[in-house]
Write a protein that holds these residues in place. Structure first.
Motif: not given
Length: 330
Positions: A77-82, A84-102
């Motif tokens: 999450r920290a890497a995506v927010v900053s 640093r992570a523009l393409l990433f493999t992930t548990p599917t809820p993680v990007p959904a949570n970040l998307f919902n937070r804007g």
């Protein structure tokens, strides 16, 4: 083929947990490095991305890309927010949570449909009823693996807090090592740590069993697998490098076919690129439910999964489903 090496504690913990930043091989004539790091979950499905970059299939869009494992969801999450992570493999809820937070992140594809298994040293444990009242070790408390276990046992009519003696460690590799060493009897494990625990215990003369596959319980009650592992992407990458989408659309199915057809070579690639132990990864592929399905096509299963998680933990995904723009068509 290299001889099978002995699996030591160092191999399991160091090999699975290591997060090297490795620049992948470039094809001849590649342009200078684009300085993009692919952040990879320490899971078997991430080999698909490693294969694409190592084979040069993404070279036109991501020359000189590098690969780094993340250890826990907070690190990702920290890497995506900053950014640093523009393409990433992930548990599917993680990007959904970040998307919902804007945050401008989307889900591009589902890469794995369930890789959580209850592994035990007790051969009598074959169902959740057999496990009732017994200690169970989990990891990532209050995050996706824990919530999936809780959802599955509730589907079977059990109360996760009352019917099981749950305890937790921070990392799946730590749980695998404790189980392999006989310090605990039963653990919820992902892949490849589940395979690693079984193999290492065997070298110590101990037998571990894959007692309960949470995927099977999920399918029994919902009619579809768990869309658990995905490929997330930041909108910045899509804007700056739109040619990445057709390369992934063509390359991901080919990478999946290669991994499934060549488990030994895939294990060697995972060791070279991801720092994982080759024999463990090779043996884990058959248990990892690797899949490639566009997020748009998988939206019904994803929304059902997300609703289940929100019901268990109202704060999950910021309490609501992502809108249609979150689900990309691969």
């Amino acid at each position: 083929m290299p001889a099978r090496s002995t699996l030591s504690r160092r191999a399991l913990i160091g090999g699975l947990a290591a997060a090297p930043l490795l620049t992948l091989a470039r094809g001849a004539g590649a342009k200078p490095a684009a300085d993009l790091t692919i952040y990879a979950a320490p899971m078997t499905a991430s080999i698909l991305l490693a294969r694409l970059v190592d084979s040069g299939a993404l070279g036109a869009a991501l020359p000189g890309a590098s690969f780094q494992l993340w250890h826990d969801p907070d690190e990702l999450r920290a890497a995506v927010v900053s950014k640093r992570a523009l393409l990433f493999t992930t548990p599917t809820p993680v990007p959904a949570n970040l998307f919902n937070r804007g945050l401008p992140v989307k889900l591009l594809a589902v890469l794995g449909t369930g890789h959580l298994t209850i592994v035990t040293s007790d051969p009598k444990i074959k169902t959740l009823a057999d496990l009732a009242g017994k200690p169970v070790l989990g990891f990532f408390h209050h995050d996706m693996p824990d919530l999936v276990f809780r959802a599955a046992v509730k589907m079977e009519g059990f109360d996760p807090d009352k019917d099981f003696k749950l305890s937790y460690v921070g990392m799946p590799m730590e749980a695998a090592q404790m189980l392999a060493a006989g310090r605990v009897e039963t653990a919820i494990l992902s892949e490849p740590p589940a395979t690693g625990a079984i193999m290492m215990a065997g070298q110590q003369g101990r037998k571990l069993y894959r007692a309960i596959n949470l995927q099977d319980i999920w399918i029994k009650h919902t009619g579809h697998p768990i869309p658990m592992i995905g490929l997330g992407v930041h909108e910045q990458l899509l804007t700056q490098t739109p040619e990445i989408l057709p390369l992934l659309r063509t390359g991901l199915p080919q990478a999946k076919d290669w991994v499934l057809a060549n488990p030994q070579a895939a294990g060697e690639l995972a060791e070279k690129v991801m720092g994982l132990h080759a024999p463990i990864v090779a043996a884990s592929i058959a248990h990892s439910a690797i899949e490639v399905k566009s997020a748009k096509a998988a939206r019904p299963e994803l929304e059902a999964f997300y609703k289940t998680l929100i019901a268990l933990s109202p704060k999950a995904l910021d309490g609501h489903l992502p809108d249609a723009s979150f689900y990309l068509d691969l």
